[in-house]
Design an enzyme around this catalytic site. Structure first.
Site, short mmCIF file in Angstrom:
data_model
loop_
_atom_site.label_atom_id
_atom_site.label_comp_id
_atom_site.label_asym_id
_atom_site.label_seq_id
_atom_site.Cartn_x
_atom_site.Cartn_y
_atom_site.Cartn_z
N HIS A 70 -6.11 5.49 -8.09
CA HIS A 70 -5.83 4.46 -7.08
C HIS A 70 -5.90 3.07 -7.71
O HIS A 70 -5.08 2.19 -7.42
CB HIS A 70 -6.86 4.61 -5.95
CG HIS A 70 -6.82 3.50 -4.94
ND1 HIS A 70 -7.77 2.49 -4.92
CD2 HIS A 70 -5.97 3.25 -3.92
CE1 HIS A 70 -7.50 1.67 -3.93
NE2 HIS A 70 -6.41 2.10 -3.30
N GLU A 73 -2.80 2.39 -9.65
CA GLU A 73 -1.70 2.06 -8.73
C GLU A 73 -1.71 0.57 -8.39
O GLU A 73 -0.68 -0.10 -8.41
CB GLU A 73 -1.83 2.89 -7.45
CG GLU A 73 -0.85 2.52 -6.35
CD GLU A 73 -1.50 2.52 -4.98
OE1 GLU A 73 -2.15 3.51 -4.61
OE2 GLU A 73 -1.38 1.50 -4.29
N HIS A 74 -2.90 0.03 -8.09
CA HIS A 74 -3.01 -1.40 -7.77
C HIS A 74 -2.55 -2.26 -8.94
O HIS A 74 -1.80 -3.22 -8.78
CB HIS A 74 -4.47 -1.74 -7.45
CG HIS A 74 -4.81 -1.59 -6.01
ND1 HIS A 74 -5.32 -2.63 -5.25
CD2 HIS A 74 -4.72 -0.53 -5.19
CE1 HIS A 74 -5.53 -2.20 -4.01
NE2 HIS A 74 -5.18 -0.92 -3.95
N GLU A 145 -12.08 -3.10 -0.36
CA GLU A 145 -11.30 -2.04 0.31
C GLU A 145 -12.18 -0.81 0.55
O GLU A 145 -12.12 -0.19 1.61
CB GLU A 145 -10.09 -1.68 -0.56
CG GLU A 145 -9.15 -0.68 0.07
CD GLU A 145 -7.94 -0.37 -0.81
OE1 GLU A 145 -7.31 0.67 -0.59
OE2 GLU A 145 -7.64 -1.17 -1.72
#
Length: 427
Positions: A70, A73-74, A145
């Site tokens: 993840h 991905e960012h 997040e």
């Protein structure tokens, strides 16, 4: 574009083009000439569960922090020249990305400048740029997040369930990781994961909409950087043949209790076949869709509502579960009613007419999804990474019979392998 072969459904007459580009990338183009929009996904078979792996050329596995897929991905949207979102804004495309348990996908949708947007997509995903400074900056953003998800009732009711069902498999870990795990991520680790999993032989490009296959093939020739074939071994600890807890609960800010009732499957060495997934979808439709006696009883007793109650076949590499979910003032009673209905079906089977209706309903939903370019592209990439094929799935739904559907109950929906996750109001 000789490498793009036409695949036609004899049942529906629909067709698409697919093939492996010389770079190693699997490419699928589903033309919808009468559509105004186009939807493209460039994905890798790499998700949050891939925390321990090695290639066939390596003797020792790599263990990386939870949440790194993840995180990557960012970071991939950034480059030395700026942000990929700014580039998409100039073409008018709407861009996004997501990381799931078993894949990471970058996508855009647009109504014009399709090939300019596709060039941006193919360029930025193949251009990693990680520095100490930018990686440290992202830790604060993703940390916020993660804290937000910690307070999200829908997120927590799912992961509490997975923690109750699975003891070893990394599907029990949050996709974004924890504040502590992402603090261990470095540019070197990101590059290691990128060069392993973002090899084009481990990726797929799926496009649906008003697009020409030959133009896509030309762009692939121009933009794709050839990759050496790679074989990746994903390493999971052996999962025990039991659940961890039969019930878990958490209190959060909700008006009505949320629940997820999960049934763990055993012996998930290989992912279920196309036929088995289709049969499970029909089984769940016949068991608990809005046209079933179970749904009617739960609704009449004011135990569920139409908007939230549903089911899902949740499966991936090394894990598979059936999950029922919704809002209810009495989640325990809903769970008892569902288990009783499963037991009735196990003993008596389904009414044949009801099962036929369920089959037609599932078939109709799958045919209807072929009208939406986003649904098509997302289905194509998901099926590509699971070794399945779109039209074979539709055929499997159409050809399923009572005996094969009921046979799925031998491996699924076992009450001794179920767990109930509940999120209750704070007060």
């Amino acid at each position: 574009m000789d490498w793009l072969k036409k695949v036609t459904s004899e049942r529906t007459g629909d067709y698409y083009f697919t093939g492996k580009h010389s770079s190693g990338l699997m490419v699928t183009v589903y033309p919808k000439e009468k559509n105004n929009s186009t939807y493209a996904i460039f994905g890798t078979k790499y998700g949050s569960i891939d925390n321990c792996f090695k290639t066939k050329d390596e003797s020792e596995p790599h263990r990386v922090p939870a949440g790194i897929a993840h995180y990557l991905e960012h970071k991939l949207f950034e480059s030395e020249d700026g942000d990929a979102f700014e580039r998409f804004a100039k073409t008018g495309a709407s861009a996004n990305a997501y990381t799931s348990f078993d894949m990471t996908c970058y996508l855009f949708s647009c109504t014009e400048s399709v090939y300019e947007s596709l060039e941006i997509l193919l360029d930025f995903v193949q251009s990693p740029y990680f520095t100490e400074q930018t990686v440290q900056k992202e830790q604060g953003i993703i940390g916020q997040e993660i804290k937000m998800y910690d307070d999200d009732p829908q997120w927590r009711v799912l992961f509490n369930l997975l923690e109750a069902l699975y003891q070893k498999h990394p599907v029990r870990l949050d996709i974004a990781g924890t504040v502590k795990s992402i603090a261990q991520i470095t540019p070197e680790l990101l590059y290691q994961c990128y060069h392993t999993f973002y090899n084009l032989n481990n990726m797929a490009l799926c496009i649906a909409g008003n697009v020409q296959p030959d133009r896509v093939a030309e762009l692939c020739d121009k933009m794709l950087k050839p990759s050496k074939p790679v074989q990746i071994d994903r390493i999971f600890e052996e999962e025990p043949n039991h659940i961890i807890k039969a019930r878990v609960e958490q209190k959060l800010s909700v008006a009505v209790p949320l629940f997820e009732l999960g049934f763990k499957e055993l012996n998930v060495g290989q992912r279920p076949s196309t036929k088995q997934v289709a049969e499970t979808e029909i089984l769940l439709e016949a068991l608990s869709s809005s046209a079933t006696p179970l749904f009617r009883r739960l609704l009449d007793a004011d135990l569920i509502n139409e908007a939230s109650f549903g089911n899902e076949y949740f499966e991936g590499p090394g894990y598979a579960s059936v999950i029922f979910s919704g809002e209810s003032k009495d989640p325990e009673r809903v769970a008892r009613e569902i288990k009783q209905e499963i037991e009735n079906v196990r003993k008596n089977g389904f009414d044949r007419q009801m099962l036929e209706r369920a089959k037609k309903s599932v078939y109709g939903k799958n045919i209807a999804s072929l009208n939406h370019v986003g649904s098509i592209a997302n289905s194509l990439v998901s099926l590509a990474f699971s070794g399945r094929e779109l039209f074979e799935y539709i055929d499997a739904v159409a050809e399923a019979d009572m005996d094969s559907i009921l046979a799925r109950l031998e491996d699924q929906l076992r009450p001794e392998l179920s767990s109930l996750s509940v999120v209750l109001p704070n007060q």
